[in-house]
Design an enzyme around this catalytic site. Structure first.
Site, PDB file in Angstrom:
ATOM      1  N   ASN A 187      -5.606  30.517 -49.703  1.00 19.20           N
ATOM      2  CA  ASN A 187      -6.100  31.745 -50.354  1.00 19.20           C
ATOM      3  C   ASN A 187      -5.590  33.019 -49.705  1.00 19.20           C
ATOM      4  O   ASN A 187      -6.028  34.113 -50.064  1.00 19.20           O
ATOM      5  CB  ASN A 187      -7.635  31.756 -50.366  1.00 19.20           C
ATOM      6  CG  ASN A 187      -8.239  31.926 -48.978  1.00 19.20           C
ATOM      7  OD1 ASN A 187      -7.574  31.712 -47.973  1.00 19.20           O
ATOM      8  ND2 ASN A 187      -9.506  32.292 -48.924  1.00 19.20           N
ATOM      9  N   LYS A 188      -4.661  32.909 -48.762  1.00 18.61           N
ATOM     10  CA  LYS A 188      -4.174  34.099 -48.067  1.00 18.61           C
ATOM     11  C   LYS A 188      -3.141  34.851 -48.903  1.00 18.61           C
ATOM     12  O   LYS A 188      -2.766  34.435 -49.995  1.00 18.61           O
ATOM     13  CB  LYS A 188      -3.609  33.699 -46.697  1.00 18.61           C
ATOM     14  CG  LYS A 188      -4.657  33.150 -45.723  1.00 18.61           C
ATOM     15  CD  LYS A 188      -5.776  34.136 -45.480  1.00 18.61           C
ATOM     16  CE  LYS A 188      -6.688  33.754 -44.322  1.00 18.61           C
ATOM     17  NZ  LYS A 188      -7.517  32.574 -44.568  1.00 18.61           N
TER      18      LYS A 188
END
Length: 386
Positions: A187-188
């Site tokens: 999710n970065k």
């Protein structure tokens, strides 16, 4: 009325070029740390401006933090200052080494570590400060460096959220800390699936981390296995770890890094749209970066204002009912059983983090998010607070 598709809190932005790059790495016959990872390290250091930076690719930001602290000589009896408002990875690595984290409250505006409270946490055992650039907004690094210099402390930046964040015009990773560690989790702001990168200008730290990254072997495995002369012999110089990045992850990272400018532009666009659309609701909006600086917008964290008539959990439930995913960043460490019980921590010791936790929730913000999906999130929030 047809049921609308669920909007997740996060969704990785992976296209055909990434898939082709990973397939190429798999077909090459070299799938562990090799040429793709080497190239990714060089390209990542170059992206951050080079200037003597060493980049060490690892299988997670957690392992990168561990390697950096170990290379700095942190060990039993030492203390490392860190914020309570962070994920447990920030402090668990301190315990890996037998040292103790000392938690500090957050700033009520930025939610970063409150620099005004750092010095009170310093003791004769303190060896380092670990600021976390919360959500992608840089900490007050000048103040942190001043404290570190005054007390002869190391600075290790947890930059898991901070690609490509800037502080006073300088990219995080180029600041004069001992090291900075980035995350490439799913999710970065860019992803390798699992993975991370340590950046340092200190050649001794870099050399130690490279040895410890792969079992404490005194020679790089890639060099040993690609050498055209007999090179089977190696020596174990320390009880190292298994923290290396695979070439499949490195190949994915190289493509994602090329897309990072476009990713940033999209995140900024989404964030600015949220800031404008939600400004009249009973919400505390996240702090933007100062003029001229970059907020990476890894997270978009909302807090209920005093005027809100609902609890945080009620808002999260109503968003879920509307088919919208959320998260909370984070349950502060002082509330987690291990940290709470080991160090005798209580909520009144961290009033700002405690207040923020009771009111905070993170809404979807990811580069693969469509305009229509964002409009659904905005409309749902407006309806909830109507």
């Amino acid at each position: 009325m047809t049921e609308q598709a669920f909007i997740p809190f996060a969704r990785p932005d992976i296209g055909e070029e990434e898939i082709a790059a990973v397939a190429h790495a798999m077909r090459s016959g070299w799938v562990t740390t090799g040429p793709e990872t080497r190239a990714f390290e060089q390209e990542f250091a170059d992206y951050l401006g080079g200037n003597g930076l060493h980049a060490i690719a690892v299988n997670s930001a957690t392992s990168g933090l561990h390697l950096a602290l170990e290379a700095m000589g942190i060990g039993p009896g030492d203390e490392v200052i860190a914020p309570t408002l962070t994920f447990t990875a920030t402090t668990e690595v301190v315990r890996y080494l037998g040292a103790d984290p000392v938690l500090v409250d957050c700033d009520p505006v930025t939610l970063n570590i409150d620099v005004a409270k750092i010095e009170a946490a310093i003791t004769s055992k303190t060896k380092a400060i670990m600021p976390v650039h919360y959500g992608g907004l840089a900490c007050d690094m000048d103040a942190i460096f001043a404290i570190a210099n005054k007390h002869n402390l190391r600075v290790l930046e947890d930059a898991a959220h901070a690609l490509p964040t800037t502080y006073k015009g300088t990219l995080v990773g180029q600041l004069p800390s001992d090291a900075a560690v980035f995350s490439f989790y799913a999710n970065k702001t860019m992803t390798t699936g699992e993975g991370g990168m340590v950046l340092t200008r200190n050649a001794e730290l870099a050399a130690r981390m490279k040895v410890m990254r792969l079992h404490g072997i005194n020679r790089d495995a890639f060099d040993r296995f690609t050498s055209k002369t007999p090179a089977w012999y190696y020596e174990i110089v320390a009880p190292g770890f298994k923290y290396n990045m695979s070439d499949m992850a490195g190949a994915l990272g190289r493509v994602q890094l090329k897309r990072l400018p476009a990713f940033l532009q999209r995140r900024q666009q989404l964030a600015q749209r949220y800031l404008e659309a939600l400004k009249d609701l009973p919400l505390v909006l996240p702090a933007d970066a100062p003029a001229g600086d970059i907020h990476s917008w890894h997270l978009f964290v909302l807090r209920l204002s005093d005027a809100a008539q609902l609890t945080r959990d009620e808002v999260i439930q109503r968003l879920s009912d509307a088919g919208i995913g959320t998260s909370v960043h984070y349950v502060p460490l002082h509330r987690q059983p291990y940290w709470r019980d080991r160090y005798g921590l209580t909520p009144d010791m961290f009033p700002e983090a405690e207040k923020a936790y009771q009111r905070m929730f993170s809404i979807p913000l990811f580069t693969a998010m469509s305009d229509a999906e964002q409009e659904r999130v905005i409309a749902a929030l407006k309806q909830i607070f109507a």
